[in-house]
Enzyme design. Structure first.
Site, PDB file in Angstrom:
ATOM      1  N   HIS A  90       0.818  -1.217   0.000  1.00  0.00           N
ATOM      2  CA  HIS A  90       0.000   0.000   0.000  1.00  0.00           C
ATOM      3  C   HIS A  90       0.846   1.259   0.000  1.00  0.00           C
ATOM      4  O   HIS A  90       2.078   1.197   0.119  1.00  0.00           O
ATOM      5  CB  HIS A  90      -0.940  -0.005   1.203  1.00  0.00           C
ATOM      6  N   CYS A 135       3.915  -4.909   6.353  1.00  0.00           N
ATOM      7  CA  CYS A 135       3.413  -4.555   5.025  1.00  0.00           C
ATOM      8  C   CYS A 135       4.522  -3.993   4.153  1.00  0.00           C
ATOM      9  O   CYS A 135       5.581  -3.578   4.647  1.00  0.00           O
ATOM     10  CB  CYS A 135       2.295  -3.521   5.133  1.00  0.00           C
TER      11      CYS A 135
END
Lengths: 270, 224
Positions: free
Chosen positions: A230, A246
């Site tokens: 992201h 992440c």
């Protein structure tokens, strides 16, 4: 008898050549005589419109691209338990749900197929299971139609870079943030499961991709502790070991990635 | 499978592609109960519809839908590498041609081109007998459907194009029938397919599925 037959064949061949030559000579003489190459119109024939050109331009048929760069995925049609071998009486590997925690259709990457002793078809699937990804066998009828992609995503944790290839060719590279020592980004073979958009969460940037990778340390994280790819509201700290597992990109890079990478793309993290 | 015959009952009914061939206008179709399924699959709703409501665009989109079906079928068969040598060779060669047909129709239709549905061939691309049985059905249907639509297209250029594809589909049909052990040419006349028969055949495939929902507007629940 054999000699007589051979003489007849030679005579027939000579006759054919003579006829062909006569025909060619007649045609040549006709043209030299100034006659038009096109036949004269039939008496009384109405003028015909020109023939219609084809409305389609059909390209030359082409073979499929190199299968070495093609990956196949399938949507999960019903929740099922994956097994170690392609048979019902085999050790269980993991539960495969019909939906992801985000509410999208769950996917599996299909890496093989088999038929058991009863004639039931199975597929070997890469599964969303910790820690480095897992594979297992699930019945063919538990998944839907096959979809294919020719993209692959690779993340190098040491170099803190992301590389996207299509058909084996690099189409994008970008610096990334990966997990800290306490919450590392897991290494292994995974795949992209979904795309999330139009949410209000600046920390995740404008677009996020869900993957089948799960945190090896944040095991009690809500919704399973899955690793995402992201954007970020802290671009200045990239690249670096800055996340909770992440893979973070600057927002311009995640938008560029979103235009190039379809769901189902295999993901390799080293 | 007896020579000259095709076992169409081997595939489950669905009706998704049949909606594209149903004898109603697109507006009436979407208003009907079946409209939801067609909308979900993104399939056109014309081609064998009422004369006054069928345009060349709708007919070409119906042709494109059939080409999507055939191209996806042969492409998947080639990718999975589960067939024997002879069927696999046919899948490879015919698939390349069908993909070219898809490209040609997409280019001709431009923004009006219908989106390709998702197909689930339920193993028909992974078993020789199922593959040949399905391929015969597809090629016979394509041949008959093109023959039927040739009489409905109003633009001469597209009539010529459809005719050129029609003959290729007929060649495919003969080749696949030969491989399957069926008679390549069953009758002296190759009749166009009736509306009712087309509906029954395409409804029987069950191969079209709604696209899986892979996007969402939810805040990411990832570890961050």
């Amino acid at each position: 008898m054999r000699g007589a037959g051979r003489r007849w064949r030679i005579l027939a061949a000579i006759t054919l050549v003579a006829l062909a030559g006569a025909l060619a000579a007649a045609t040549f003489a006709h043209r030299q005589g100034g006659a038009s190459a096109s036949p004269a119109a039939l008496p009384g024939a109405a003028a015909l419109p020109p023939p219609a050109s084809s409305g389609l331009t059909i390209p030359e048929p082409r073979p499929l691209p190199d299968p070495a760069h093609t990956a196949v995925w399938a949507p999960v049609r019903r929740a099922v338990t994956a097994t170690e071998h392609p048979r019902a009486a085999s050790a269980e590997v993991a539960r495969v749900e019909e939906r992801t925690p985000e509410g999208t259709t769950n996917l599996v990457l299909v890496t093989g197929r088999a038929t058991d002793a009863e004639g039931l078809a199975w597929v070997r699937a890469r599964l969303p299971a910790p820690p480095g990804g897992a594979t297992g066998w699930i019945p063919r009828d538990a998944v839907g139609g096959y979809m294919s992609v020719d993209t692959r995503l690779a993340v190098d944790r040491a170099a803190q870079t992301l590389t996207l290839t299509r058909g084996g060719r690099i189409v994008m590279t970008a610096p990334v943030g990966v997990g800290t020592a306490a919450a590392p980004t897991p290494a292994g073979e995974f795949y992209v499961r979904n795309r999330l958009t139009r949410y209000r969460s600046p920390a995740y940037g404008p677009i996020a991709f869900g993957t089948s990778a799960r945190s090896p340390t944040l095991t009690d994280w809500p919704a399973g502790g899955f690793i995402g790819i992201h954007g970020t509201d802290q671009p200045r700290i990239l690249p670096g070991r800055v996340s909770h597992g992440c893979i973070r990109l600057r927002n311009g890079d995640i938008l560029r990635l979103a235009g190039l990478m379809p769901v189902g793309t295999p993901l390799t993290i080293v | 499978m007896r020579p000259g015959e095709v076992d169409l009952d081997a595939i489950d009914p669905s009706g998704a592609i049949a909606e594209a061939a149903h004898r109603v206008s697109r507006r009436a179709f979407l208003a009907g109960a079946a409209g939801a399924a067609a909308a979900a699959t993104g399939l056109p709703a014309a081609a064998l519809g009422q004369e006054s409501h069928t345009t060349d665009v709708e007919i070409l989109n119906f042709a494109l839908t059939l080409e999507y079906l055939q191209a996806a079928f042969y492409t998947e068969a080639e990718r999975l590498k589960a067939l024997g040598t002879v069927p696999a060779r046919a899948a490879k060669r015919i698939g390349a041609v069908e993909r070219a047909h898809v490209t040609a129709l997409q280019r001709a239709l431009g923004p009006a081109a219908t989106r390709g549905p998702l197909f689930d061939f339920q193993g028909a691309t992974e078993d020789d007998e199922a593959f040949l049985r399905t391929a015969v059905a597809f090629e016979d249907l394509g041949t008959a459907a093109y023959k039927q639509q040739l009489t409905r297209i109003s633009t001469p250029a597209y009539i010529s194009a459809a005719a050129s594809i029609h003959t290729v589909e007929a060649r495919h049909a003969a080749w696949i029938r030969f491989i399957a052990g069926a008679r390549p040419a069953v009758d002296a006349l190759d009749d166009p397919i009736s509306d009712g028969e087309a509906q029954r055949l395409v409804a029987g495939t069950g191969f079209t599925r709604p696209r899986p929902r892979t996007t969402a507007r939810t805040p990411p629940p990832f570890t961050g």
